[in-house]
Design a protein around this motif. Structure first.
Motif, PDB file in Angstrom:
ATOM      1  N   ILE B 104       0.818  -1.210   0.000  1.00  0.00           N
ATOM      2  CA  ILE B 104       0.000   0.000   0.000  1.00  0.00           C
ATOM      3  C   ILE B 104       0.859   1.270   0.000  1.00  0.00           C
ATOM      4  O   ILE B 104       0.655   2.180  -0.789  1.00  0.00           O
ATOM      5  N   PHE B 105       1.851   1.311   0.906  1.00  0.00           N
ATOM      6  CA  PHE B 105       2.587   2.563   1.103  1.00  0.00           C
ATOM      7  C   PHE B 105       3.958   2.579   0.435  1.00  0.00           C
ATOM      8  O   PHE B 105       4.668   3.571   0.501  1.00  0.00           O
ATOM      9  N   GLY B 106       4.362   1.465  -0.186  1.00  0.00           N
ATOM     10  CA  GLY B 106       5.710   1.368  -0.741  1.00  0.00           C
ATOM     11  C   GLY B 106       5.900   2.216  -1.986  1.00  0.00           C
ATOM     12  O   GLY B 106       4.979   2.904  -2.444  1.00  0.00           O
ATOM     13  N   VAL B 107       7.129   2.135  -2.526  1.00  0.00           N
ATOM     14  CA  VAL B 107       7.485   2.919  -3.707  1.00  0.00           C
ATOM     15  C   VAL B 107       6.505   2.647  -4.854  1.00  0.00           C
ATOM     16  O   VAL B 107       6.046   3.551  -5.533  1.00  0.00           O
ATOM     17  N   ARG B 108       6.192   1.357  -5.080  1.00  0.00           N
ATOM     18  CA  ARG B 108       5.240   0.995  -6.134  1.00  0.00           C
ATOM     19  C   ARG B 108       3.870   0.673  -5.541  1.00  0.00           C
ATOM     20  O   ARG B 108       3.078  -0.017  -6.159  1.00  0.00           O
ATOM     21  N   GLY B 109       3.623   1.136  -4.321  1.00  0.00           N
ATOM     22  CA  GLY B 109       2.389   0.781  -3.635  1.00  0.00           C
ATOM     23  C   GLY B 109       1.176   1.512  -4.192  1.00  0.00           C
ATOM     24  O   GLY B 109       1.286   2.423  -5.016  1.00  0.00           O
ATOM     25  N   ALA B 110       0.005   1.090  -3.715  1.00  0.00           N
ATOM     26  CA  ALA B 110      -1.255   1.641  -4.213  1.00  0.00           C
ATOM     27  C   ALA B 110      -1.326   3.154  -3.975  1.00  0.00           C
ATOM     28  O   ALA B 110      -1.783   3.909  -4.840  1.00  0.00           O
ATOM     29  N   LEU B 111      -0.842   3.599  -2.819  1.00  0.00           N
ATOM     30  CA  LEU B 111      -0.948   5.022  -2.472  1.00  0.00           C
ATOM     31  C   LEU B 111      -0.135   5.869  -3.439  1.00  0.00           C
ATOM     32  O   LEU B 111      -0.624   6.872  -3.981  1.00  0.00           O
ATOM     33  N   ASN B 112       1.126   5.450  -3.686  1.00  0.00           N
ATOM     34  CA  ASN B 112       1.980   6.222  -4.578  1.00  0.00           C
ATOM     35  C   ASN B 112       1.495   6.167  -6.013  1.00  0.00           C
ATOM     36  O   ASN B 112       1.655   7.130  -6.764  1.00  0.00           O
TER      37      ASN B 112
END
Lengths: 325, 510
Positions: B104-112
């Motif tokens: 979710i929060f990673g570099v390729r996560g959903a948020l980014n």
């Protein structure tokens, strides 16, 4: 059929329990898993030894050695399988291991003369990435690029320690500078290989510290040739995995027999595609093409066990202060 | 008389706990042949550990306050499911949870990915804020449950009175809720602070490198790579001292609750304010649900494709894990009931201590004690149960002790007059009043035990896989998809156990 074998086995076991000697082998966890070499090695050795081979798994190589040290001379282990050259000096200093006088025609990039520790497979540490991603050719090029990497912590994992020694061997006094230059490439540091590799597969980084043989797994088991391992101009650091018999082995003869078996063609041909490392002795049947060497033998870097032991603490301090910013 | 017996049982249980905890430390120190003076790097680790634990505790509880308040005063469809969901992050195995957060929060996560669509730069998760984020994900739900329990312990009659007097929300807050919070918040802060102190993998991975070195990492290094037992033991003692300080601070700051006894009716909240406050509550609940559910949902999705490749050993491992979880849950509840019977502050303080000693320290110590007597591998599963029990105790004690104290303070005199003692008192007074808390505890203990890798790698068992071990093995053998699927099964089973116990104990209102 399986049930019949099992039933016969139980029947025989009750009669034979008294006679069948047990060979206790301590190893790291992934060696003894259903996907590791353990089950096949066990079957093949039991077919020739008239004994019961029992693997006891314990974490990774470092955890394995500390388990043996906790048990000390009371340990029931006959053989410890899965230490590497970075741990050998510590292991030797414990006095818990004995020479086994096993030798073979090793296919290692360097001469092996140790009479206590028997090398059974080896590999190169390498950064592994995607075929269409960044592919730097050296640490300097990596540090100058904006490629993102995930690495393992040298304080808690064998590959992490391997990378630490790699940079130290390749750059000596300049190693701290290399680490400083790398610090903005490092996405994060994980406690072990599994977490790092998992994060790389999730796409968190372009490159992960792993082995030159990692892409072979994806090719052979998943028919996926999108992963590449990078040879570096400085050379790639080696990991040589070793086994040894303990000084207090309850079954010293069986232990010697097992170590000899480990470097025999039978065991060596099991290892590559279960442990995903190069065999220590060239097997009779050629390896799959995915195992072709990408690092020339003269670019193989390795510290002697004593050198590695002496370099570890200062290199760790330099690593920590370079990355702590 | 009943009280004296209770105190005796409590002291006995606390003594047993102390012995289980400190015998291994002593064994390690004896084996090491003495201690060691902490190096500068160790003090740096202590400072970082304190900082991240304090921040994580503060943020978790601060965010839990509005969520628990909204849950306490609103009734809506799906409320039970929401409350059950608050158990989920806490019981995820560490590595699974980290992968969920990264998704979710990673570099390729959903948020980014979403931010990039809006033309906004990527957010970097790695750093102190990442550590706090992960710890909040783990512990905010726990804080919510603890606070919610506090709200539900305010007698229904008080809220009825408040509604009759037509008290504005601010006055209800000041007169009813603040006194309760002053009692509950310090305990919640201390518990979460103590949990975060022993963080290792989460802090390192999300902290982004050696800046985020915790004491627990130093202990691991001392045990495995350096085999410096003296250093490991001294570091473990330092960690214990920090937890003890937190426990003492919580006891000093927690004020006695003055809301008095009630009749235990279902709480109806006539005072629940309408207008913008209602909108705010809805928003708070939706944000919290999204924050907790998104990583879990992404984990579930990533586990699905691997279900076809589940290894043959999965059901045996699942069975072992469930049995270990049930045994741990039963033991935890028994020990906690025993300790809660004492009601003494010291006993409750002792209850936090297991958090300071990681499974690694306990396992190694007990390994040293048992090794001369019996092959440790024979005892791998019993040790796993014992260590899991110790690890679950602090939470369960936090939850059970106030409920027990309330049952005794509200109805103890009546029970005394009726001559209820011993087992009869337990059956007619204690257990009925403690049912929800006990159910929550058993669920928590079982689920925690399911997800813990614990001491099994140290004691080494061939052929007795647990689910987390199986998952690690699959990951170690490049089989990431299958590992995710095992993670999904593990999550489903943990959550199922947790839900069964938690619902089983729940009062109709909860």
């Amino acid at each position: 059929m399986k049930h019949l074998v099992l039933a016969t086995g139980c029947l025989l076991a009750s009669q034979a329990a008294a006679q069948t000697p047990v060979l206790n082998v301590y190893t790291y966890d992934s060696f003894d898993s259903d996907w590791g070499p353990g089950p096949q090695i066990e079957q093949a050795f039991e077919a020739q030894c008239a004994c019961d081979l029992v693997f006891t798994p314990a974490g990774d190589g470092a955890a394995l050695l500390s388990k043996l040290r906790l048990e000390g001379a009371r340990s029931k282990a006959d053989v410890v399988l899965g230490l590497d050259t970075a741990l050998m000096a510590q292991a030797r200093a414990t006095g818990l291991f004995a020479p086994a006088q096993v030798s073979a025609d090793y296919a290692l990039p360097l001469a092996w003369t140790d009479d206590t520790f028997v090398p059974f497979d080896w590999g190169y540490f390498a950064f592994v990435g995607n075929a269409d991603g960044p592919k730097p050719h050296s640490f300097r090029e990596l540090a100058a690029s904006d490629a993102k990497i995930v690495i393992e912590d040298p304080r808690s994992s064998t590959p992490g320690l391997g990378l630490l020694l790699w940079v130290q061997k390749a750059y000596g006094d300049e190693a701290p500078e290399i680490w400083k230059a790398l610090s903005d490439n490092i996405v994060t540091v994980t406690p072990g290989w599994s977490e790092a590799y998992g994060m790389f597969l999730e796409g968190e980084a372009d490159l992960v510290l792993s082995y030159t043989t990692s892409p072979a797994y994806h090719v052979i088991a998943e028919d996926d040739d999108s992963k590449v391992a990078l040879p570096f101009e400085e050379g790639n650091y080696m990991q040589v995995e070793v086994a040894a018999m303990t000084a207090h082995a309850p079954q010293p003869d069986l232990a010697r027999q097992f170590l000899a078996f480990l470097v025999s063609d039978k065991a060596q041909s099991i290892l590559p595609e279960t442990n995903w490392m190069y065999p220590a002795v060239k097997p009779a049947t050629p390896l799959p093409a995915a195992f072709d060497q990408i690092v020339p033998a003269d670019k193989a870097l390795l510290m002697s066990p004593e050198e590695a032991e002496a370099a570890r603490a200062p290199a760790l301090d330099a690593w920590r202060s370079a990355l702590a910013r | 008389m009943a009280l004296r017996a209770g105190a005796l049982i409590a002291r006995g249980s606390a003594g047993l706990l102390l012995a289980l905890l400190f015998a291994p430390l002593a064994a390690i120190l004896i084996r090491a042949g003495g201690g060691y003076l902490p190096a500068p790097a160790d003090w740096a680790a202590v400072r970082f550990t304190l900082l991240q634990a304090a921040l994580s505790a503060l943020v978790s509880v601060a965010l839990a306050l509005p969520v628990a308040r909204a849950l306490a005063r609103r009734r809506f469809p799906g409320r039970r499911l929401f409350i059950a969901l608050t158990g989920a992050p806490f019981i995820l195995p560490v590595i699974v949870a980290v992968m969920g957060l990264v998704a979710i929060f990673g570099v390729r996560g959903a948020l980014n990915t979403a931010l990039a669509q809006l033309g906004l730069g990527p957010l970097r998760i790695y750093g102190l804020h990442g550590v706090v984020l992960a710890h909040v994900f783990f512990n905010m739900p726990l804080a919510t449950r603890m606070l919610l329990q506090g709200w539900q312990a305010i007698p229904a009659e008080r809220f009825r009175l408040a509604a009759q007097l037509n008290l504005p929300p601010a006055a209800t807050f000041r007169l009813l809720e603040v006194p309760m919070l002053r009692q509950v918040v310090p305990g919640a802060l201390a518990a979460i602070f103590a949990i975060c102190l022993a963080s290792f993998a989460v802090a390192l991975i999300l902290g982004g490198g050696p800046r985020a070195t915790t004491v627990e990492l130093a202990i691991y290094q001392a045990f495995t790579f350096d085999f410096d037992l003296g250093r490991a033991a001294v570091l473990a003692l330092m960690q214990t001292a920090l937890v003890a300080l937190a426990a003492v601070a919580a006891l000093v700051f927690a004020r006695a609750d003055g809301s008095g006894a009630g009749l235990g009716r279902p709480i109806a909240r006539w005072d629940a304010p309408r207008g913008w406050r209602r909108g705010a509550d809805v928003l708070v609940l939706m944000l919290a649900a999204a924050f907790l559910a998104a990583p879990i949902l992404s984990l579930a999705l990533s586990g699905l494709p691997g279900l076809a490749q589940l290894p043959a050993g999965i059901w045996g491992a699942a069975m072992t894990s469930v049995l270990v979880a049930l045994a741990s849950a039963a033991l935890t509840c028994l020990l906690c009931l025993g300790m809660a019977a004492g009601l003494s502050a010291v006993v409750q303080g002792v209850g936090l201590l297991p958090l300071a000693l990681s499974p690694l320290v306990l396992g190694t110590g007990w390994f040293l004690i048992l090794n001369p007597v019996i092959a440790p591998s024979v005892l791998a599963l019993p040790m796993l149960v014992a260590v899991n029990t110790l690890m679950a105790m602090p939470f369960c004690l936090r939850i059970l002790a106030p409920a027990y104290a309330r049952a005794e303070s509200d109805h103890g005199r009546l029970a005394d007059q009726l001559g209820l003692r011993g087992l009869a008192r337990l059956r007619w007074l204690v257990l009925p009043r403690l049912r929800p808390a006990l159910g929550f505890c058993a669920g928590l203990a079982a689920a925690l035990s399911m997800g813990d890798l614990g001491v099994i790698t140290l004691f080494g068992t061939s052929g007795q896989d647990t689910l987390p071990l199986l998952m690690y093995r699959l990951m170690g053998a490049y089989r990431t998809e299958a590992a995710s699927a095992v993670g999904l099964i593990l999550m489903a089973l943990s959550f199922g156990l947790f839900w069964l116990f938690d619902r089983g104990g729940a009062a109709p209102d909860a």
